[in-house]
Write a protein that holds these residues in place. Sequence first.
Motif, PDB file in Angstrom:
ATOM      1  N   PHE A 199      46.305  46.219  34.505  1.00 38.76           N
ATOM      2  CA  PHE A 199      47.329  45.522  34.479  1.00 38.76           C
ATOM      3  C   PHE A 199      47.969  45.380  33.372  1.00 38.76           C
ATOM      4  O   PHE A 199      47.447  44.357  32.407  1.00 38.76           O
ATOM      5  CB  PHE A 199      46.614  44.402  35.459  1.00 38.76           C
ATOM      6  CG  PHE A 199      46.820  44.149  37.235  1.00 38.76           C
ATOM      7  CD1 PHE A 199      47.004  45.492  37.519  1.00 38.76           C
ATOM      8  CD2 PHE A 199      46.759  43.181  37.811  1.00 38.76           C
ATOM      9  CE1 PHE A 199      46.410  46.096  38.040  1.00 38.76           C
ATOM     10  CE2 PHE A 199      46.747  44.041  38.823  1.00 38.76           C
ATOM     11  CZ  PHE A 199      46.902  44.467  39.629  1.00 38.76           C
ATOM     12  N   PRO A 256      50.437  43.154  30.787  1.00 43.79           N
ATOM     13  CA  PRO A 256      51.009  42.054  30.421  1.00 43.79           C
ATOM     14  C   PRO A 256      52.693  42.761  29.688  1.00 43.79           C
ATOM     15  O   PRO A 256      52.257  43.492  29.454  1.00 43.79           O
ATOM     16  CB  PRO A 256      50.339  41.117  29.664  1.00 43.79           C
ATOM     17  CG  PRO A 256      48.579  42.100  28.799  1.00 43.79           C
ATOM     18  CD  PRO A 256      49.321  43.850  29.439  1.00 43.79           C
ATOM     19  N   VAL A 305      52.729  43.978  34.284  1.00 42.01           N
ATOM     20  CA  VAL A 305      53.075  42.872  34.725  1.00 42.01           C
ATOM     21  C   VAL A 305      54.599  42.142  34.966  1.00 42.01           C
ATOM     22  O   VAL A 305      55.051  42.233  33.828  1.00 42.01           O
ATOM     23  CB  VAL A 305      52.037  41.716  34.629  1.00 42.01           C
ATOM     24  CG1 VAL A 305      52.152  40.490  35.249  1.00 42.01           C
ATOM     25  CG2 VAL A 305      50.466  42.033  34.782  1.00 42.01           C
ATOM     26  N   PRO A 306      55.384  41.712  35.968  1.00 41.39           N
ATOM     27  CA  PRO A 306      56.317  40.715  36.078  1.00 41.39           C
ATOM     28  C   PRO A 306      56.443  39.862  35.077  1.00 41.39           C
ATOM     29  O   PRO A 306      54.984  39.275  35.111  1.00 41.39           O
ATOM     30  CB  PRO A 306      56.458  40.638  37.254  1.00 41.39           C
ATOM     31  CG  PRO A 306      55.450  41.042  38.161  1.00 41.39           C
ATOM     32  CD  PRO A 306      54.544  41.939  37.040  1.00 41.39           C
ATOM     33  N   LEU A 314      55.693  34.165  37.773  1.00 38.61           N
ATOM     34  CA  LEU A 314      54.719  34.397  38.265  1.00 38.61           C
ATOM     35  C   LEU A 314      54.722  34.641  40.031  1.00 38.61           C
ATOM     36  O   LEU A 314      53.596  35.352  40.960  1.00 38.61           O
ATOM     37  CB  LEU A 314      53.417  32.888  38.064  1.00 38.61           C
ATOM     38  CG  LEU A 314      53.468  33.151  36.885  1.00 38.61           C
ATOM     39  CD1 LEU A 314      52.611  31.034  36.833  1.00 38.61           C
ATOM     40  CD2 LEU A 314      52.035  33.770  36.640  1.00 38.61           C
ATOM     41  N   TYR A 370      54.841  37.887  40.252  1.00 35.91           N
ATOM     42  CA  TYR A 370      53.241  38.621  40.507  1.00 35.91           C
ATOM     43  C   TYR A 370      52.492  38.235  40.989  1.00 35.91           C
ATOM     44  O   TYR A 370      51.945  39.401  42.052  1.00 35.91           O
ATOM     45  CB  TYR A 370      53.043  37.646  38.573  1.00 35.91           C
ATOM     46  CG  TYR A 370      51.574  37.901  38.220  1.00 35.91           C
ATOM     47  CD1 TYR A 370      50.682  39.247  39.395  1.00 35.91           C
ATOM     48  CD2 TYR A 370      50.600  37.777  37.096  1.00 35.91           C
ATOM     49  CE1 TYR A 370      49.884  40.296  38.640  1.00 35.91           C
ATOM     50  CE2 TYR A 370      49.455  38.347  36.754  1.00 35.91           C
ATOM     51  CZ  TYR A 370      49.250  39.302  37.658  1.00 35.91           C
ATOM     52  OH  TYR A 370      47.710  39.843  36.986  1.00 35.91           O
ATOM     53  N   LEU A 377      50.833  41.075  43.668  1.00 39.35           N
ATOM     54  CA  LEU A 377      49.267  41.446  43.278  1.00 39.35           C
ATOM     55  C   LEU A 377      48.318  42.492  44.166  1.00 39.35           C
ATOM     56  O   LEU A 377      47.911  43.026  43.742  1.00 39.35           O
ATOM     57  CB  LEU A 377      48.893  40.112  43.429  1.00 39.35           C
ATOM     58  CG  LEU A 377      47.048  39.884  42.801  1.00 39.35           C
ATOM     59  CD1 LEU A 377      47.323  40.469  41.796  1.00 39.35           C
ATOM     60  CD2 LEU A 377      46.491  38.637  43.004  1.00 39.35           C
ATOM     61  N   SER A 429      49.316  46.097  44.272  1.00 37.91           N
ATOM     62  CA  SER A 429      49.138  46.613  43.144  1.00 37.91           C
ATOM     63  C   SER A 429      47.591  47.211  42.836  1.00 37.91           C
ATOM     64  O   SER A 429      47.476  48.509  42.841  1.00 37.91           O
ATOM     65  CB  SER A 429      49.847  45.581  41.636  1.00 37.91           C
ATOM     66  OG  SER A 429      51.042  45.479  41.912  1.00 37.91           O
ATOM     67  N   PRO A 450      46.302  35.650  34.679  1.00 36.57           N
ATOM     68  CA  PRO A 450      47.113  34.557  33.628  1.00 36.57           C
ATOM     69  C   PRO A 450      46.781  32.870  33.087  1.00 36.57           C
ATOM     70  O   PRO A 450      45.988  32.791  33.595  1.00 36.57           O
ATOM     71  CB  PRO A 450      48.232  34.304  35.185  1.00 36.57           C
ATOM     72  CG  PRO A 450      47.904  34.417  35.704  1.00 36.57           C
ATOM     73  CD  PRO A 450      46.297  35.605  35.658  1.00 36.57           C
ATOM     74  N   ILE A 474      46.991  33.167  41.698  1.00 39.51           N
ATOM     75  CA  ILE A 474      46.528  34.891  40.739  1.00 39.51           C
ATOM     76  C   ILE A 474      45.167  35.359  40.403  1.00 39.51           C
ATOM     77  O   ILE A 474      43.984  35.942  40.841  1.00 39.51           O
ATOM     78  CB  ILE A 474      47.652  34.810  40.588  1.00 39.51           C
ATOM     79  CG1 ILE A 474      48.860  34.945  40.515  1.00 39.51           C
ATOM     80  CG2 ILE A 474      47.270  36.987  39.411  1.00 39.51           C
ATOM     81  CD1 ILE A 474      50.237  35.051  40.088  1.00 39.51           C
TER      82      ILE A 474
END
Length: 302
Positions: free
Chosen positions: A223, A225, A241-242, A245, A248, A252, A255, A272, A281
């Motif tokens: 993943f 960042p 990862v976008p 949030l 994300y 999640l 992914s 995060p 998350i």
Amino acid sequence: MGANAEDLAAVARMFQVKGRPPSHPLIVHIGGAEQLNDWVEDVHATARLLAERFWPGPLTLVLRRGRRVPLEATGGLETVAVRVPDHPVALALLSAFGDGVTAPSANRFGSVSPTTADHVRAELGDAVDFVLDGGPCEVGVESTIVDATAEIPSNLRPGGVTREDLQAVLGFPLAVLTSSRVRVPGQHPSHYAPRARVVLVEPEKVVAEAEFAQEPGHRVGVFLPPSFAGAPVRVHAVVAVPGSLAAYARGLYGSLRELDQQGCDLIIAYLPALEGLGLAIANRLRRAAGPRPSSVPGLQQH
């Protein structure tokens, strides 16, 4: 996955299809807050305030079980988790049915939650009678669960309604409990887990740890960042990862499933910031990693 909350045979079949322990309670979904008194007892003013503000929506309230709720649906507890979903198809179904529907995520117990109908079909196949496709999940992570059995509530599972949102309505700080006397969905030590092993590291060490782990022969997924966006990473598969949030959280589980499908046996991820949806998350990633050491053979120690 849904079943008539009062049909013991249907509830039992749901536990069987999911492979869910009978002690693990289900959530009863209703069509509106006006039905709350049909299913629970002793509703405090704070619970009604939260229901008024966040229903329909991704908030589950744990309250004292009413007589209509069978113990088979609550894992033998005298409490029951209740919510009103915010989706037109779900609300239309509940309105047409007219009663409560027990509805956990449509996947095998402990594995990655589905966020599309294709995920459900791939995992459950003909174990369910049919799949009602309402499109991809808009929030991605599960509902927030709040213990509202007392006047001062507590957060048992971070989710789609953030702690900050709850505190703004309540007017006081809300404790987030890592364990409680009340059993609720998602508290199992290993949950939301892909087939690949998930290892959590510091964000700034993600690339170095992933490349180091790839060398001993692992098929590593990472993943990545947002701060590393576009950086070349010498691993088997990369998920960018976008920065949002919300995005994300929405992506999640997809992914995690994607990295499984690409044949990864190890996923390097990071937590995060623990604010807003980041708390939800982080909760899911910690459960996906499970109660295991924070490193694997060949991976650097922290």
